[in-house]
Enzyme design. Structure first.
Site, PDB file in Angstrom:
ATOM      1  N   HIS A 189     -13.213  -1.743  -1.855  1.00 34.19           N
ATOM      2  CA  HIS A 189     -12.299  -1.371  -0.771  1.00 34.19           C
ATOM      3  C   HIS A 189     -12.703  -2.086   0.535  1.00 34.19           C
ATOM      4  CE1 HIS A 189      -9.177   1.983  -0.668  1.00 34.19           C
ATOM      5  NE2 HIS A 189      -9.107   1.526   0.563  1.00 34.19           N
ATOM      6  N   THR A 228      -5.432   2.742  -7.318  1.00 30.86           N
ATOM      7  CA  THR A 228      -6.721   2.704  -6.610  1.00 30.86           C
ATOM      8  C   THR A 228      -7.529   3.939  -6.963  1.00 30.86           C
ATOM      9  OG1 THR A 228      -5.766   1.419  -4.808  1.00 30.86           O
ATOM     10  CG2 THR A 228      -7.799   2.600  -4.327  1.00 30.86           C
ATOM     11  N   GLN A 274       0.873  -0.273  -4.909  1.00 34.93           N
ATOM     12  CA  GLN A 274      -0.433   0.402  -5.032  1.00 34.93           C
ATOM     13  C   GLN A 274      -0.267   1.900  -4.884  1.00 34.93           C
ATOM     14  OE1 GLN A 274      -2.328   1.492  -1.788  1.00 34.93           O
ATOM     15  NE2 GLN A 274      -3.482   2.773  -3.215  1.00 34.93           N
ATOM     16  N   SER A 301       0.838  -1.200   0.000  1.00 32.36           N
ATOM     17  CA  SER A 301       0.000   0.000   0.000  1.00 32.36           C
ATOM     18  C   SER A 301       0.869   1.244   0.000  1.00 32.36           C
ATOM     19  CB  SER A 301      -0.874  -0.010   1.265  1.00 32.36           C
ATOM     20  OG  SER A 301      -1.304   1.289   1.566  1.00 32.36           O
ATOM     21  N   LYS A 313      -7.800  -0.542  -9.560  1.00 29.72           N
ATOM     22  CA  LYS A 313      -8.498  -1.171  -8.422  1.00 29.72           C
ATOM     23  C   LYS A 313      -9.663  -0.300  -7.969  1.00 29.72           C
ATOM     24  CE  LYS A 313      -7.538  -2.836  -3.684  1.00 29.72           C
ATOM     25  NZ  LYS A 313      -8.042  -1.863  -2.728  1.00 29.72           N
ATOM     26  N   TYR A 369      -2.075   5.739  -4.702  1.00 31.66           N
ATOM     27  CA  TYR A 369      -3.241   6.613  -4.532  1.00 31.66           C
ATOM     28  C   TYR A 369      -2.971   7.889  -5.302  1.00 31.66           C
ATOM     29  CZ  TYR A 369      -5.638   4.253  -0.605  1.00 31.66           C
ATOM     30  OH  TYR A 369      -6.347   3.396   0.184  1.00 31.66           O
ATOM     31  N   ILE A 411     -13.857 -12.378   0.895  1.00 35.13           N
ATOM     32  CA  ILE A 411     -13.419 -13.763   0.709  1.00 35.13           C
ATOM     33  C   ILE A 411     -12.879 -14.296   2.035  1.00 35.13           C
ATOM     34  CG2 ILE A 411     -11.608 -15.148  -0.398  1.00 35.13           C
ATOM     35  CD1 ILE A 411     -12.369 -13.312  -2.909  1.00 35.13           C
ATOM     36  N   ARG A 412     -13.562 -15.282   2.573  1.00 37.02           N
ATOM     37  CA  ARG A 412     -13.205 -15.793   3.898  1.00 37.02           C
ATOM     38  C   ARG A 412     -12.958 -17.296   3.909  1.00 37.02           C
ATOM     39  NH1 ARG A 412     -12.590 -11.282   3.859  1.00 37.02           N
ATOM     40  NH2 ARG A 412     -13.416  -9.638   5.205  1.00 37.02           N
TER      41      ARG A 412
END
Ligand code: FMN
Length: 396
Positions: A283, A156, A128, A108, A259, A130, A317-318
């Protein structure tokens, strides 16, 4: 002794016991009423499988290629800010875990470590970005990311304003989370209630709480810098437009991902601007509450650009079964955010590895039970949408 992590829910429960409430809520929380976050998970659960019987599919093949990167299984680690708050292993632990499990990780812009430092964690690393300081700053960051060996750029686009994270406000911190001397004092009791975490941080030199340098910030000269790097001001200064994506395309020769796409027409804009992939993402429900669950819009995006660019998805997603469902809907790969952060909080690098191992084992078992021998063979014929009777793919 290393704590056993049986599944992601288990990792979350353990993380809750390890982290001060303010940190747990920063990870676990989302925007407004957290409807989108809940829907992300529920939408995967609502999809049912249509297993095939009478085949011996053998040990399922989970390996694939994502934008030219070979991965042992298609679960990547999503970009997440302030990872060092979970555990001193921070971004390095994330990088090493991804590498040992042969997948890719995304740093990030506001991870709390410079991109050069984080690169020493090795492996398949993506960066990533911003929108923050406009094109000038972006140009500098992109050049640095290239020099530091990042293999893909993830832009993003879902933060033209910062989501309203009410848990942070209730905990007495400004959103996005920012720890300075003032909040540290205010949060004293919460921190003292988690001595193991506090001790780790002290041993680590509390470096995550260092004062940021002048250039710190998502688009500053030292992304990702200190905690203040998550400052809303920097993030919101100038949201990326499609022409900025086109401009970035001209500066970055390796794979470029956009993204935060939730519509087919936006996915087409991204492809037209030269992106190699889109990540269907809201997000993790941390931005626009009321945005649709990613599993619900994934088919629309796949149908609109799946023949032009790779489509990835994250949010909710778990279970390994959720990964299988996402792939069956047409995703090339998934990313997970909170699941690996919980693991990191519990056991550092090893905890991230444990979460990846759990997801992989779950995926493998699901594929076996489904009668599908390879992730490359997954398609919508393996799914049934409980909301609308019948198979998702009308051709079957
Ligand atoms: C604590 C936290 C920090 C995040 N920070 C970032 C970030 O800096 N940049 C970004 O693009 N997405 C960020 N995200 C979103 C994730 O990349 C990802 O989209 C999301 O976590 C996926 O949902 P999941 O947590 O349900 O897996 C963050 C998510 C969390 C939970």
């Amino acid at each position: 002794m290393t704590a056993v992590i049986r599944n992601v829910t288990d990792a979350r429960a353990r993380a809750r016991r390890v982290l001060p409430r303010v940190v747990f809520d920063y990870v676990d929380g989302a925007a407004d009423d957290e409807v989108t976050m809940a829907e992300n998970e529920a939408a995967f659960r609502r999809l049912a499988f249509r297993p095939r019987m009478g085949f011996d599919s053998g040990e399922p093949l989970l390996g694939t290629t994502v934008l030219g990167t070979d991965v042992a299984f298609p679960v990547l680690l999503a970009p997440c800010g302030l990872v060092r708050l979970m555990h001193p292993d921070g971004a390095f632990g994330v990088a090493r875990a991804a590498t040992s499990r042969q997948t890719a990780w995304v740093l990030s812009s506001v991870a709390g470590v410079t991109l050069e430092d984080a690169a020493s964690g090795g492996g398949h690393r993506w960066f990533q970005l911003y929108s923050s300081g406009g094109r000038d700053e972006a140009a500098g960051i992109v050049a640095r990311a290239e020099a530091a060996g990042y293999e893909a750029l993830v832009v993003t686009i879902d933060t033209p304003a910062l989501g309203n994270r009410e848990r942070d406000a209730r905990n007495g911190v400004r959103s996005p989370l920012r720890l300075d001397a003032h909040t540290a004092v205010a949060l004293g009791p919460q921190v003292l209630a988690r001595p193991r975490w506090a001790l780790r941080m002290i041993r680590d030199g509390v470096s995550v709480m260092r004062r940021p340098g002048p250039g710190d910030g998502p688009g500053g000269s030292t992304p990702s810098g200190g905690l203040k790097a998550a400052g809303a001001v920097a993030m919101l200064a100038s949201p990326f437009t499609w022409s900025d994506i086109e401009w970035l395309r001209g500066r970055w020769s390796k794979p470029l991902l956009v993204k935060g796409v939730l519509r087919g027409d936006d996915a087409r804009h991204a492809a037209d601007a030269g992106a190699d992939a889109v990540i269907v993402s809201n997000h993790g429900g941390r931005q626009l509450d009321g945005a649709p669950a990613t599993a619900r819009v994934l088919p629309e995006v796949v149908d609109s650009v799946g023949d032009r660019v790779e489509v990835l998805v994250d949010g909710g997603i778990r279970r390994g079964g959720d990964v299988v469902k996402a792939l069956a809907l047409g995703a090339r790969a998934v990313l997970v955010g909170r699941p690996y952060l919980y693991g990191l909080a519990v056991n550092g690098q090893q905890g991230v590895e444990q979460v990846l191992d759990v997801l992989r084992q779950e995926m493998s078992r699901t594929m076996r039970l489904l009668g599908c021998g390879s992730v490359k063979e997954l398609d919508r014929s393996y799914l049934q949408d409980l909301a609308s009777e019948g198979a998702l793919d009308s051709r079957t």
